[in-house]
Write a protein that holds these residues in place. Structure first.
Motif, PDB file in Angstrom:
ATOM      1  N   ARG A  41       0.942  -1.211   0.050  1.00  0.00           N
ATOM      2  CA  ARG A  41      -0.081  -0.143  -0.035  1.00  0.00           C
ATOM      3  C   ARG A  41       0.923   1.078  -0.021  1.00  0.00           C
ATOM      4  N   GLU A  42       0.756   2.097  -0.748  1.00  0.00           N
ATOM      5  CA  GLU A  42       1.462   3.410  -0.842  1.00  0.00           C
ATOM      6  C   GLU A  42       1.013   4.503   0.009  1.00  0.00           C
ATOM      7  N   THR A  43       1.990   4.882   0.340  1.00  0.00           N
ATOM      8  CA  THR A  43       1.856   5.929   1.554  1.00  0.00           C
ATOM      9  C   THR A  43       2.761   7.197   1.142  1.00  0.00           C
ATOM     10  N   ASP A  44       2.573   8.373   2.071  1.00  0.00           N
ATOM     11  CA  ASP A  44       3.596   9.446   1.911  1.00  0.00           C
ATOM     12  C   ASP A  44       4.825   9.070   2.101  1.00  0.00           C
ATOM     13  N   ARG A  45       5.317   7.888   2.521  1.00  0.00           N
ATOM     14  CA  ARG A  45       6.733   7.458   2.675  1.00  0.00           C
ATOM     15  C   ARG A  45       7.141   6.110   2.121  1.00  0.00           C
ATOM     16  N   ILE A  46       6.077   5.700   1.446  1.00  0.00           N
ATOM     17  CA  ILE A  46       6.214   4.374   0.383  1.00  0.00           C
ATOM     18  C   ILE A  46       5.745   4.700  -0.964  1.00  0.00           C
ATOM     19  N   GLU A  47       6.596   4.453  -1.736  1.00  0.00           N
ATOM     20  CA  GLU A  47       6.110   4.365  -3.405  1.00  0.00           C
ATOM     21  C   GLU A  47       6.336   2.900  -3.698  1.00  0.00           C
ATOM     22  N   VAL A  48       5.612   2.494  -4.744  1.00  0.00           N
ATOM     23  CA  VAL A  48       5.504   1.184  -5.496  1.00  0.00           C
ATOM     24  C   VAL A  48       6.082   1.386  -7.098  1.00  0.00           C
ATOM     25  N   ILE A  49       6.847   0.381  -7.422  1.00  0.00           N
ATOM     26  CA  ILE A  49       6.963   0.076  -8.840  1.00  0.00           C
ATOM     27  C   ILE A  49       6.847  -1.247  -9.171  1.00  0.00           C
ATOM     28  N   ARG A  50       6.086  -1.513  -9.984  1.00  0.00           N
ATOM     29  CA  ARG A  50       5.687  -2.675 -10.272  1.00  0.00           C
ATOM     30  C   ARG A  50       6.529  -3.151 -11.871  1.00  0.00           C
ATOM     31  N   GLY A  51       6.904  -4.688 -11.647  1.00  0.00           N
ATOM     32  CA  GLY A  51       7.809  -5.188 -12.934  1.00  0.00           C
ATOM     33  C   GLY A  51       8.531  -6.402 -12.284  1.00  0.00           C
ATOM     34  N   SER A  52       9.276  -6.872 -13.217  1.00  0.00           N
ATOM     35  CA  SER A  52      10.044  -8.002 -12.921  1.00  0.00           C
ATOM     36  C   SER A  52      11.274  -7.609 -12.850  1.00  0.00           C
ATOM     37  N   ILE A  53      12.085  -8.046 -11.762  1.00  0.00           N
ATOM     38  CA  ILE A  53      13.365  -7.869 -11.395  1.00  0.00           C
ATOM     39  C   ILE A  53      14.378  -8.357 -12.354  1.00  0.00           C
ATOM     40  N   ALA A  54      13.985  -9.283 -13.444  1.00  0.00           N
ATOM     41  CA  ALA A  54      14.572  -9.618 -14.421  1.00  0.00           C
ATOM     42  C   ALA A  54      14.609  -8.842 -15.546  1.00  0.00           C
ATOM     43  N   ASP A  55      14.055  -7.689 -15.263  1.00  0.00           N
ATOM     44  CA  ASP A  55      13.781  -6.573 -16.503  1.00  0.00           C
ATOM     45  C   ASP A  55      14.772  -5.528 -16.263  1.00  0.00           C
ATOM     46  N   ARG A  56      15.727  -5.162 -17.007  1.00  0.00           N
ATOM     47  CA  ARG A  56      16.911  -4.105 -16.795  1.00  0.00           C
ATOM     48  C   ARG A  56      15.868  -2.759 -16.693  1.00  0.00           C
TER      49      ARG A  56
END
Length: 326
Positions: A41-56
């Motif tokens: 869950r995003e907050t004022d101190r947490i942002e989220v990026i979605r995707g695979s760690i295998a993708d540069r």
């Protein structure tokens, strides 16, 4: 301080994020969570990026402006994914981190699978100098490759990294379910397959626990760590100059002795135990290096581990789900 956390939705990731945000030492720190299947869950101190760690490209985007990485993402026995996550993914993280102008520290959470834990006989306590020795399967191999890759990036480029090597990580009621003869068993061995089916059903119903014996017939000793103790070690390592280039065993002061577990549960909860023979080997991880250099010590001992697991009550909003095979 902007900390990239991979594996942020796992048991360690969730506990680490909560612990860091509550710690006054890191009151200005922000979290960036790299998420794949599940999201925070995003907050004022947490942002989220979605995707695979295998993708540069995803990794490069996730690392932009990051000062610290806490790398938790891993695979268990999933051959189709394990090299993409634990080799390619870690390589992209390290390759971009080493050239980043904001990079300060890279923390990897390793595992005792890298030294074979109870699959091999160890004639002395397992220290950070114990040689790598993967047991059969892709997971243990991946833990060896992770540690070696981080070490070599430190040698090649002077990257400020450290590895916290943890044994089996427990939270909530995990430990209770590691001893279940039912289908709800957590991890291995799968006890119900080691006894007749009718016996397994009876043991599951009455709470009988396995007393696992090692290859020498003695109650097996196996290493564990509670997630709260692991998180406190991570927090102790952040920006700690004594952590640079180091590998640390992060575990309970004493391994869990299955004989002591059976005796304590019999005395405190009236539960029976049944002997289970094995060809596994007792071992003992030595955590003195982390105590000395990180000024860290575990809080959980055997009694606390058992009492917290048997005393934990789950709410309807907190179902017990195992997200990975193996």
């Amino acid at each position: 301080m902007l900390i990239l956390v991979t594996g942020a939705t796992g048991k360690v990731g969730q506990c680490f994020i909560a612990g860091l945000l509550d710690d006054p030492r890191f009151s200005k720190a922000r979290i960036r969570a790299l998420c794949h299947n599940r999201v925070c869950r995003e907050t004022d101190r947490i942002e989220v990026i979605r995707g695979s760690i295998a993708d540069r490209e995803t990794v490069a985007k996730a690392l932009a402006g990051v000062t610290h990485v806490v790398h938790l993402a891993t695979c268990k026995e999933t051959p189709a994914d394990v090299m993409d996550v634990t080799v390619k993914g870690l390589f992209w993280l390290l390759e971009d981190f080493r050239t980043s102008p904001t990079a300060r520290q890279f923390i990897l959470i390793g595992g005792d699978a890298a030294i074979g834990h109870f699959y091999y006989r160890h004639e002395a306590p397992m220290t950070e100098a114990t040689p790598h020795r993967a047991y059969p399967g892709c997971y243990a191999l991946s833990k060896v490759l992770e540690e070696v890759m981080l070490e070599q990036f430190g040698m090649q480029y002077g990257l400020n990294g450290c590895c916290l090597r943890a044994p089996w990580i427990m939270e909530k009621d995990d430990f209770r379910f590691t001893l279940s003869f039912g289908n709800d068993v957590f991890g291995g061995p799968d006890w119900k397959t080691l006894v007749p089916q009718a016996d397994a059903e009876r043991y599951a119903n009455d709470g009988t626990v396995p007393l696992l014996r090692d290859a020498d017939g003695r109650p097996l000793k196996r290493n564990f760590v509670h997630v709260e103790d692991l998180v406190s070690a991570i927090l102790s390592a952040i920006d700690n100059r004594r952590a640079k280039g180091q590998l640390f065993n992060i575990c309970m002061d004493r391994p869990v002795d299955y004989g002591e577990v059976a005796a304590y549960l019999a005395r405190t909860r009236g539960l029976r135990s049944i002997d289970i023979a094995s060809q596994f080997h007792s071992n003992w991880m030595d955590n003195s290096k982390a105590k000395y250099l990180l000024n860290w010590s575990p809080v959980y001992d055997l009694k606390m581990l058992i009492d917290s697991a048997w005393g934990y009550e789950r709410s309807e909003e907190d179902p017990r789900i195992v997200w990975y095979p193996g």
